[in-house]
Design a protein around this motif. Structure first.
Motif, PDB file in Angstrom:
ATOM      1  N   HIS A   4       4.613   5.861  -1.916  1.00 55.41           N
ATOM      2  CA  HIS A   4       3.460   6.671  -1.415  1.00 55.41           C
ATOM      3  C   HIS A   4       2.849   5.978  -0.341  1.00 55.41           C
ATOM      4  CE1 HIS A   4       0.347   9.531  -1.935  1.00 55.41           C
ATOM      5  NE2 HIS A   4      -0.586   8.510  -2.090  1.00 55.41           N
ATOM      6  N   ILE A   5       2.234   4.594  -0.676  1.00 56.42           N
ATOM      7  CA  ILE A   5       1.734   3.940   0.483  1.00 56.42           C
ATOM      8  C   ILE A   5       2.417   3.761   1.790  1.00 56.42           C
ATOM      9  CG2 ILE A   5       0.830   1.692   0.949  1.00 56.42           C
ATOM     10  CD1 ILE A   5      -0.012   1.480  -1.929  1.00 56.42           C
ATOM     11  N   ASP A   6       3.767   3.581   1.714  1.00 58.77           N
ATOM     12  CA  ASP A   6       4.556   3.482   2.804  1.00 58.77           C
ATOM     13  C   ASP A   6       4.545   4.833   3.607  1.00 58.77           C
ATOM     14  OD1 ASP A   6       5.144   0.787   2.377  1.00 58.77           O
ATOM     15  OD2 ASP A   6       7.114   1.223   1.352  1.00 58.77           O
ATOM     16  N   GLY A   7       4.619   5.830   3.006  1.00 56.74           N
ATOM     17  CA  GLY A   7       4.524   7.128   3.510  1.00 56.74           C
ATOM     18  C   GLY A   7       3.192   7.338   4.361  1.00 56.74           C
ATOM     19  N   HIS A   8       2.143   6.553   4.204  1.00 53.30           N
ATOM     20  CA  HIS A   8       0.934   6.918   4.768  1.00 53.30           C
ATOM     21  C   HIS A   8       0.747   5.890   5.803  1.00 53.30           C
ATOM     22  CE1 HIS A   8       0.334   9.638   1.490  1.00 53.30           C
ATOM     23  NE2 HIS A   8      -0.344   9.851   2.062  1.00 53.30           N
ATOM     24  N   LYS A   9       1.565   5.094   6.209  1.00 49.95           N
ATOM     25  CA  LYS A   9       1.510   3.977   7.265  1.00 49.95           C
ATOM     26  C   LYS A   9       1.433   4.487   8.686  1.00 49.95           C
ATOM     27  CE  LYS A   9       2.700  -0.179   4.567  1.00 49.95           C
ATOM     28  NZ  LYS A   9       3.742  -1.434   4.695  1.00 49.95           N
ATOM     29  N   ARG A  10       0.966   4.181   9.449  1.00 48.90           N
ATOM     30  CA  ARG A  10       0.528   4.615  10.776  1.00 48.90           C
ATOM     31  C   ARG A  10       1.862   3.648  11.489  1.00 48.90           C
ATOM     32  NH1 ARG A  10      -5.308   4.881  13.026  1.00 48.90           N
ATOM     33  NH2 ARG A  10      -5.459   7.187  12.868  1.00 48.90           N
ATOM     34  N   GLU A  11       2.327   4.391  12.446  1.00 47.40           N
ATOM     35  CA  GLU A  11       3.318   3.746  13.414  1.00 47.40           C
ATOM     36  C   GLU A  11       2.450   2.994  14.615  1.00 47.40           C
ATOM     37  OE1 GLU A  11       6.538   3.082  12.744  1.00 47.40           O
ATOM     38  OE2 GLU A  11       6.443   4.062  10.762  1.00 47.40           O
ATOM     39  N   ASN A  12       2.909   1.982  15.023  1.00 48.31           N
ATOM     40  CA  ASN A  12       2.288   1.462  16.433  1.00 48.31           C
ATOM     41  C   ASN A  12       2.974   1.485  17.555  1.00 48.31           C
ATOM     42  OD1 ASN A  12      -0.184   0.873  14.972  1.00 48.31           O
ATOM     43  ND2 ASN A  12       0.543  -1.474  14.673  1.00 48.31           N
ATOM     44  N   LYS A  41       8.957  -1.439 -19.616  1.00 47.85           N
ATOM     45  CA  LYS A  41       9.416  -2.273 -18.462  1.00 47.85           C
ATOM     46  C   LYS A  41       9.760  -1.313 -17.271  1.00 47.85           C
ATOM     47  CE  LYS A  41      10.373  -6.468 -20.833  1.00 47.85           C
ATOM     48  NZ  LYS A  41      11.329  -7.589 -21.011  1.00 47.85           N
ATOM     49  N   GLU A  42      10.832  -0.418 -17.585  1.00 43.40           N
ATOM     50  CA  GLU A  42      11.422   0.341 -16.868  1.00 43.40           C
ATOM     51  C   GLU A  42      10.327   1.220 -16.267  1.00 43.40           C
ATOM     52  OE1 GLU A  42      14.532   2.064 -14.534  1.00 43.40           O
ATOM     53  OE2 GLU A  42      14.407   0.201 -15.608  1.00 43.40           O
ATOM     54  N   SER A  43       9.451   1.636 -17.178  1.00 44.02           N
ATOM     55  CA  SER A  43       8.533   2.848 -16.559  1.00 44.02           C
ATOM     56  C   SER A  43       7.427   2.152 -15.725  1.00 44.02           C
ATOM     57  CB  SER A  43       7.706   3.456 -17.998  1.00 44.02           C
ATOM     58  OG  SER A  43       6.518   4.047 -17.408  1.00 44.02           O
ATOM     59  N   ALA A  44       7.253   0.918 -15.937  1.00 44.67           N
ATOM     60  CA  ALA A  44       6.421   0.220 -14.982  1.00 44.67           C
ATOM     61  C   ALA A  44       7.153   0.075 -13.898  1.00 44.67           C
ATOM     62  CB  ALA A  44       5.727  -1.098 -15.558  1.00 44.67           C
ATOM     63  N   ARG A  45       8.136  -0.250 -13.525  1.00 45.04           N
ATOM     64  CA  ARG A  45       8.776  -0.315 -12.409  1.00 45.04           C
ATOM     65  C   ARG A  45       9.153   0.994 -11.633  1.00 45.04           C
ATOM     66  NH1 ARG A  45      13.787   0.685 -10.416  1.00 45.04           N
ATOM     67  NH2 ARG A  45      14.383   1.479 -12.300  1.00 45.04           N
ATOM     68  N   ILE A  46       9.395   2.213 -12.270  1.00 45.47           N
ATOM     69  CA  ILE A  46       9.585   3.022 -11.513  1.00 45.47           C
ATOM     70  C   ILE A  46       8.290   3.567 -11.024  1.00 45.47           C
ATOM     71  CG2 ILE A  46       9.586   5.779 -11.986  1.00 45.47           C
ATOM     72  CD1 ILE A  46      12.043   4.975 -14.067  1.00 45.47           C
ATOM     73  N   GLU A  47       7.087   3.457 -11.712  1.00 40.38           N
ATOM     74  CA  GLU A  47       5.668   3.844 -11.287  1.00 40.38           C
ATOM     75  C   GLU A  47       5.296   2.648 -10.159  1.00 40.38           C
ATOM     76  OE1 GLU A  47       2.270   5.583 -10.865  1.00 40.38           O
ATOM     77  OE2 GLU A  47       3.887   6.168 -12.084  1.00 40.38           O
ATOM     78  N   ARG A  48       5.652   1.451 -10.094  1.00 34.85           N
ATOM     79  CA  ARG A  48       5.416   0.612  -9.000  1.00 34.85           C
ATOM     80  C   ARG A  48       6.125   1.129  -7.781  1.00 34.85           C
ATOM     81  NH1 ARG A  48       6.564  -3.552 -11.504  1.00 34.85           N
ATOM     82  NH2 ARG A  48       8.640  -3.718 -10.943  1.00 34.85           N
ATOM     83  N   GLU A  49       7.358   1.287  -8.049  1.00 39.16           N
ATOM     84  CA  GLU A  49       8.182   1.939  -6.721  1.00 39.16           C
ATOM     85  C   GLU A  49       7.596   3.291  -6.266  1.00 39.16           C
ATOM     86  OE1 GLU A  49      12.238   2.072  -8.196  1.00 39.16           O
ATOM     87  OE2 GLU A  49      12.576  -0.038  -8.043  1.00 39.16           O
ATOM     88  N   ARG A  50       7.351   3.923  -6.901  1.00 41.45           N
ATOM     89  CA  ARG A  50       6.487   5.496  -6.493  1.00 41.45           C
ATOM     90  C   ARG A  50       5.242   5.183  -5.816  1.00 41.45           C
ATOM     91  NH1 ARG A  50       5.654   8.490 -11.469  1.00 41.45           N
ATOM     92  NH2 ARG A  50       8.052   8.845 -11.070  1.00 41.45           N
ATOM     93  N   ALA A  51       4.619   4.340  -6.321  1.00 41.31           N
ATOM     94  CA  ALA A  51       3.186   3.810  -5.626  1.00 41.31           C
ATOM     95  C   ALA A  51       3.700   3.076  -4.053  1.00 41.31           C
ATOM     96  CB  ALA A  51       2.479   2.804  -6.354  1.00 41.31           C
ATOM     97  N   GLU A  52       4.525   2.316  -4.118  1.00 36.31           N
ATOM     98  CA  GLU A  52       5.022   1.721  -2.946  1.00 36.31           C
ATOM     99  C   GLU A  52       5.456   2.814  -1.908  1.00 36.31           C
ATOM    100  OE1 GLU A  52       8.016  -1.334  -3.853  1.00 36.31           O
ATOM    101  OE2 GLU A  52       6.454  -2.500  -4.797  1.00 36.31           O
TER     102      GLU A  52
END
Length: 58
Positions: free
Chosen positions: A50-58, A37-48
């Motif tokens: 990563h995605i948030d870091g690639h968002k464009r600012e308007n 469970k902890e491993s899945a939570r860490i991986e999910r946060e890492r993916a979030e």
């Protein structure tokens, strides 16, 4: 003539099959260890992040 069926045995067999199906579903849903469970939570946060870091600012 048809086969004679004991209704109590049929009901108990049906209930037992339903209980086994419910148990299988619960093993899938709740059968993970704390480390998994902890491993899945860490991986999910890492993916979030990563995605948030690639968002464009308007």
């Amino acid at each position: 003539m048809g086969e004679i069926v004991n209704l109590n045995r049929a009901r108990k067999a049906r209930d037992k099959a339903q209980d086994k199906a419910r148990a299988a579903a619960n093993r899938i849903a709740y059968g993970r260890t704390g480390v998994e469970k902890e491993s899945a939570r860490i991986e999910r946060e890492r993916a979030e992040r990563h995605i948030d870091g690639h968002k464009r600012e308007n």
